[in-house]
Design an enzyme around this catalytic site. Structure first.
Site, PDB file in Angstrom:
ATOM      1  CD  GLU A 285      -1.984   2.079   2.188  1.00  0.00           C
ATOM      2  OE1 GLU A 285      -1.413   3.092   1.666  1.00  0.00           O
ATOM      3  OE2 GLU A 285      -2.145   1.856   3.321  1.00  0.00           O
TER       4      GLU A 285
ATOM      5  CB  CYS B 126      -2.365   5.901   3.219  1.00  0.00           C
ATOM      6  SG  CYS B 126      -2.788   4.901   4.634  1.00  0.00           S
TER       7      CYS B 126
END
Ligand code: NAP
Length: 547
Positions: free
Chosen positions: A279, A316
């Site tokens: 990720e 994120c």
């Protein structure tokens, strides 16, 4: 080859960092150069030092994980669930020490870290419940049809098993929830896979305390010792050794695009390539449609600034891009967002390297001729201090400069003003894959919102209406993933129970004698798992969540 240097000091009492990694349940002093976590406020080293793992210790951790793979896979799911619950208990016991140490290593606030600790414990318990519920097994049974013409049908039974040892890279920005005992580890252990963690170099002490919790839980619930190891390493080589080790079967990673892609390349260059679930990078576009802006432009501006500056923007899911259609309300949005960002006191980032990268990235975009700097906040006088930044540009300039599309990790965001929906769609078509896409829409925006839906489905892993992307619910329906470069594999999620899918693979058993089959395949009713008979879901006698 260097073997483990075992240290026989007591395992379960201290919960105080002592500079050791953990190889197959045994606290172990490394045999490489000594590393230190640093206090990001002062820039000074934090004791103790951590001697890094040599190639021999990485090999040892992988060997133990490999030896544990089959025994651990065959541990009954209910016992694996007990193990996960026990890790949660052990973390709870160490909660204050974890939070205190993580605070000194990351400069994250106590409230944030307490929340993260709760999330870490909660997701372990959620995976334990998921194991007991049994949906993950996806048992399918197509009984033999010996009289079928022209060919008899064989007996086919399918279940899913753990892929084998998983390498997990601790994330800098989640010292608890995405590190040693975090989501990747919880989902891999739930899937029946041993785990070798490479601790993030920024929070080695936190990692050691969390590893101790897992080791105690493994010992007390009778798991094979190799089920969990944690290594520390200086520079890229330790992680590279781990990914190259032939016994590792999958990788979980959260971090930079460069790091994720480097690990993906290593995994693909192996004689036997393996999947990397990385990720990496996302700017999380937020779309402001005209009626919503006109109705509540000021309020949206304040909410946006709060989401942007939360945790120094080190999420994120940080909203790094605002796409707004020009019209009534936009100036209110801009004014309130700019005021809030100007008033922001700033924060100390996770590491001095991350703060420097933020400084460089935000300075580069902020210095472009085609952008207007709407606001800069204050910068605290700490080693890793950083100031929030808000920019404005138009769609034409954004489309002409790919630099504006890139993530600047931290509290930096750009408002792109579009003339109309057509221009906004052009901007969406130009940006890369995302973890999230958010829409603020009122009733009069419905037609535009409907037109955007298929575009957003292609773009992102999670579509949010009238909210903000920061704050990721851990549940059954969550997707924390998305098309590249948000992740290296858009078919999966790293948050929520569906994360277990990454570490399972299907096996079909054809005409295998009943005595050799696992119970869920030979007698699924007595194993009490959901299963499909000739494709039809079999109803369960009672609600599984009651157990
Ligand atoms: P990182 O540099 O990607 O490092 C993460 C982990 O991967 C570390 O353990 C690192 O260990 C290892 N690693 C990195 N590159 C490697 C390579 N080529 N080979 C083997 N191992 C490798 O991320 P970070 O330290 O967390 O922060 C750096 C930057 O990442 C930030 O400034 C930010 O831009 C980005 N970041 C993004 C997110 C997000 O969610 N989008 C989250 C965190 C960070 P070693 O350094 O020891 O090799």
């Amino acid at each position: 080859m260097t073997e483990c240097i075992h240290d026989d000091r007591p395992r379960s009492s201290a919960a105080t960092p002592s500079g050791r990694m953990l190889i197959a349940g045994t606290p172990t002093v490394g045999d490489g150069p000594t590393m230190y976590s640093r206090n990001p406020s002062t820039g000074t080293n934090l004791e103790p030092g951590y001697p890094a793992a040599s190639a021999g210790l990485v090999e040892s951790a992988c060997r133990h994980a490999s030896q544990a793979a089959v025994p651990y896979r065959n541990v009954a799911p209910s016992e694996r669930a007990t193990f996960l619950d026990r890790i949660a208990d052990e973390l709870e016991q160490r909660r204050e020490k974890l939070v205190t140490r993580a605070r000194s290593e990351t400069a994250l606030g106590v409230q944030r870290l307490q929340g993260e600790a709760g999330r870490t414990v909660g997701q372990l318990r959620l995976f334990a419940a998921e194991l007991r519920a049994g949906y993950w097994t996806q048992v399918r049974i197509d009984p033999a049809q010996p009289d079928r013409a022209p060919q008899p049908r064989p007996d086919l039974r399918q279940r899913r098993i753990g892929v084998g040892p998983v390498a997990v890279f601790g994330a800098s920005n989640f010292p608890l929830a995405f590190s040693t005992a975090g989501g990747d580890t919880a989902s891999a252990l739930a899937a029946g896979c041993p785990v070798v963690v490479k601790a993030h170099p920024a929070h080695l002490g936190t990692a050691e305390i969390a590893a101790e919790a897992i080791a105690v839980a493994a010992r007390d619930t009778g798991m094979p010792p190799g089920v969990f190891s944690q290594i520390v390493g200086e520079g890229n080589e330790t992680g590279a050794l781990l990914v190259r080790d032939p016994r590792i079967r999958a990788v979980g990673f959260t971090g930079s695009r460069r790091g994720g892609l480097a690990l993906l390349a290593l995994a693909q260059q192996r004689p036997i390539p393996i999947p990397v679930y990385a990720e990496m990078s996302s700017v999380n576009p937020v779309i402001l449609l005209p009626a919503a802006l006109a109705a509540r432009g000021s309020a949206l501006g304040e909410q946006f600034a709060a989401s942007l500056t939360l945790g120094a923007g080190q999420f994120c899911t940080n909203p790094g891009l605002i796409l707004a259609i020009d019209g009534p309300g936009l100036s209110h949005f801009i004014d309130s967002a700019a005021t809030a960002v100007s008033d922001d006191p700033g924060a100390t980032m996770l590491t001095t390297a991350i703060a420097k990268a933020y400084q460089t990235g935000s300075g580069r975009t902020g210095g472009l001729a085609e952008v207007e700097v709407l606001a800069r906040g204050s910068r605290p006088d700490t080693a890793a201090g950083a100031a929030a930044q808000l920019l404005r540009t138009d769609a034409g300039a954004f489309l002409g400069n790919p630099l504006l599309h890139k993530e600047v990790f931290g509290a930096a965001s750009t408002i792109v003003v579009c003339d109309d929906l057509v221009e906004l769609v052009d901007v969406l078509a130009a940006i890369e894959g995302q973890l999230t896409a958010t829409v603020h829409a009122d009733a009069d925006d419905q037609a535009a919102a409907r037109a955007l839906m298929p575009i957003l489905e292609d773009l992102a892993g999670r579509i949010i209406f009238n909210g903000w992307p920061t704050g990721v619910e851990v549940g059954h329906a969550m997707v924390h993933g998305g098309p590249y470069p948000a992740t290296t594999d858009s078919r999966s999620t790293s948050v929520g129970t569906a994360a277990i899918e990454r570490f399972l693979r299907p096996v079909a058993y054809q005409d295998v004698p009943s005595a050799l089959l696992p119970t869920e395949l030979s007698a699924p009713e007595s194993a009490d798992v959901p299963w499909r008979l000739d494709g039809h879901m079999q109803l369960l006698a009672h609600s599984r969540e009651d157990r």
